[in-house]
Write an enzyme that holds these catalytic residues in place. Structure first.
Site, PDB file in Angstrom:
ATOM      1  N   TYR A   1     -22.794 -84.514 -50.272  1.00  0.00           N
ATOM      2  CA  TYR A   1     -22.766 -85.830 -50.928  1.00  0.00           C
ATOM      3  C   TYR A   1     -23.389 -86.926 -50.063  1.00  0.00           C
ATOM      4  O   TYR A   1     -24.337 -87.593 -50.483  1.00  0.00           O
ATOM      5  CB  TYR A   1     -21.316 -86.185 -51.294  1.00  0.00           C
ATOM      6  CG  TYR A   1     -21.208 -87.501 -52.044  1.00  0.00           C
ATOM      7  CD1 TYR A   1     -21.487 -87.562 -53.406  1.00  0.00           C
ATOM      8  CD2 TYR A   1     -20.855 -88.676 -51.397  1.00  0.00           C
ATOM      9  CE1 TYR A   1     -21.399 -88.759 -54.099  1.00  0.00           C
ATOM     10  CE2 TYR A   1     -20.767 -89.882 -52.075  1.00  0.00           C
ATOM     11  CZ  TYR A   1     -21.041 -89.918 -53.430  1.00  0.00           C
ATOM     12  OH  TYR A   1     -20.972 -91.105 -54.103  1.00  0.00           O
TER      13      TYR A   1
ATOM     14  N   ARG B   1     -28.099 -72.949 -45.341  1.00  0.00           N
ATOM     15  CA  ARG B   1     -27.823 -71.518 -45.495  1.00  0.00           C
ATOM     16  C   ARG B   1     -28.813 -70.949 -46.514  1.00  0.00           C
ATOM     17  O   ARG B   1     -29.220 -71.651 -47.445  1.00  0.00           O
ATOM     18  CB  ARG B   1     -26.382 -71.316 -45.989  1.00  0.00           C
ATOM     19  CG  ARG B   1     -25.333 -71.729 -44.984  1.00  0.00           C
ATOM     20  CD  ARG B   1     -23.954 -71.295 -45.415  1.00  0.00           C
ATOM     21  NE  ARG B   1     -23.487 -72.022 -46.587  1.00  0.00           N
ATOM     22  CZ  ARG B   1     -22.614 -73.019 -46.541  1.00  0.00           C
ATOM     23  NH1 ARG B   1     -22.097 -73.402 -45.397  1.00  0.00           N
ATOM     24  NH2 ARG B   1     -22.226 -73.628 -47.647  1.00  0.00           N
TER      25      ARG B   1
ATOM     26  N   LYS C   1     -28.889 -76.739 -56.185  1.00  0.00           N
ATOM     27  CA  LYS C   1     -29.358 -77.451 -54.993  1.00  0.00           C
ATOM     28  C   LYS C   1     -30.879 -77.545 -54.925  1.00  0.00           C
ATOM     29  O   LYS C   1     -31.434 -78.139 -53.994  1.00  0.00           O
ATOM     30  CB  LYS C   1     -28.863 -76.738 -53.718  1.00  0.00           C
ATOM     31  CG  LYS C   1     -27.349 -76.722 -53.522  1.00  0.00           C
ATOM     32  CD  LYS C   1     -26.814 -78.056 -53.029  1.00  0.00           C
ATOM     33  CE  LYS C   1     -25.328 -77.969 -52.670  1.00  0.00           C
ATOM     34  NZ  LYS C   1     -24.765 -79.268 -52.289  1.00  0.00           N
TER      35      LYS C   1
ATOM     36  N   LYS D   1     -10.142 -85.263 -38.193  1.00  0.00           N
ATOM     37  CA  LYS D   1     -11.304 -86.012 -37.687  1.00  0.00           C
ATOM     38  C   LYS D   1     -11.009 -86.605 -36.306  1.00  0.00           C
ATOM     39  O   LYS D   1     -11.867 -86.607 -35.419  1.00  0.00           O
ATOM     40  CB  LYS D   1     -11.692 -87.130 -38.661  1.00  0.00           C
ATOM     41  CG  LYS D   1     -12.346 -86.640 -39.945  1.00  0.00           C
ATOM     42  CD  LYS D   1     -12.769 -87.807 -40.823  1.00  0.00           C
ATOM     43  CE  LYS D   1     -13.517 -87.333 -42.063  1.00  0.00           C
ATOM     44  NZ  LYS D   1     -13.947 -88.469 -42.909  1.00  0.00           N
TER      45      LYS D   1
END
Length: 308
Positions: A15, A36, A45, A133
């Site tokens: 995103y 990948r 994609k 995080k």
């Protein structure tokens, strides 16, 4: 002007990743995207992959879980930016290990792009997500890797397009649900601008080992002010339904994934005011629109205009 850094983006088809890849290419950096094989062959994609190719981005095949290939790719670049999604946040230790072994990286930007996770008052499940995080930050610091953490607050495309109304695909025109009293200020930035500010910071010594806050003055709004701005644009008054904190907490506990995650982030931002309830001190942070006044960012006012 010295040569622009070579940048590797990991998670570039995601995103926020695609906005950062686009900005890197647009601003003239040699840009590499780790993808990948399965992503490239994924029809959903294909548009993103084509746009990468047409803007001169070098696609590098590999993934997070293949240490040798990751080290090899990292040795070819100067800066690594991770934009991996929620599920892969803890696996960024693998990027850190590869950077450490490669030994040539001038700067690492871990996947952040939200609240400043060291300055939050969150409840579960957001608390754990922010905690992951924060743990990645501590690992980077312990390993002595040069870093910039980008705190870009809310994505305008995600939040403003529905004014944060669950399940809505456009801003409301009759009634609006507001968490808390609607007074704390939150910050909303367009994804393309987040990309631009992030890339601007890459070769800037002022952002080294600092948090880059994207907090442009024209994009900080309380929920109440946001609703008033929208009312002015559509020429009608909405019914405001306020949900007190107690009820918000109850709703979070009763909701399932992903609604409980979204609600608990909303609680942190709109009830606790975690985007703006602290001053940015020079010891730990810098503000993007002050550093880069030349960036003509999209304001909240301009962004909302498309929905009128």
């Amino acid at each position: 002007m010295s040569e622009k850094s070579k940048i590797l983006i990991i998670g570039g088809t995601g995103y926020i990743g695609k906005s950062i890849v686009a900005a890197s290419a647009r601003l003239g950096h040699p840009t590499f995207a780790l993808v990948r094989e399965s992503t490239v062959s994924n029809p959903s994609k294909s548009e993103i992959i084509e746009s990468f190719k047409s803007s001169g981005v070098t696609l590098v095949y590999g993934d997070l879980y293949d240490h040798e290939s990751l080290v090899k790719v990292i040795k070819q670049v100067d800066v690594v930016i991770s934009t991996v999604g929620h599920a892969q946040l803890p696996d960024q230790v693998k990027i850190i290990a590869a950077i450490k072994e490669a030994g040539n990286v001038k700067r690492f930007f871990p996947s952040e792009f939200g609240n400043d996770v060291d300055r939050v008052h969150a409840v579960e499940p957001a608390k754990t997500a922010f905690g992951i995080k924060a743990q990645i930050r501590r690992t980077i610091e312990a390993e002595g890797i040069p870093y910039t953490y980008v705190s870009s607050n809310f994505f305008a495309g995600f939040f403003l397009s529905s004014l944060g109304q669950p399940g809505a695909t456009a801003p409301p025109r009759d009634k609006v649900i507001i968490l808390g009293d609607g007074n704390p200020k939150a910050v909303f930035n367009k994804e393309d601008d987040i990309g631009t500010f992030t890339i601007k910071a890459v070769d800037d010594p002022r952002t080294l080992n600092k948090i880059l806050y994207i907090r442009p003055p024209q994009n900080a709004y309380s929920f109440n002010d946001l609703v008033s701005l929208w009312e002015k644009k559509i020429g009608k008054t909405l019914e405001r339904i306020y949900v007190p904190e107690e009820q918000v907490l109850k709703n979070i506990q009763e909701a399932s994934i992903p609604q409980n995650v979204i609600l608990s982030i909303g609680h942190s931002v709109f009830v606790k005011g975690d985007h703006t309830n602290f001053e940015i001190e020079p010891s730990f942070g810098v503000e993007a629109s002050e550093l880069y006044p030349e960036v003509k960012y999209t304001t909240v006012d301009e962004f909302l205009h498309q929905f009128v």
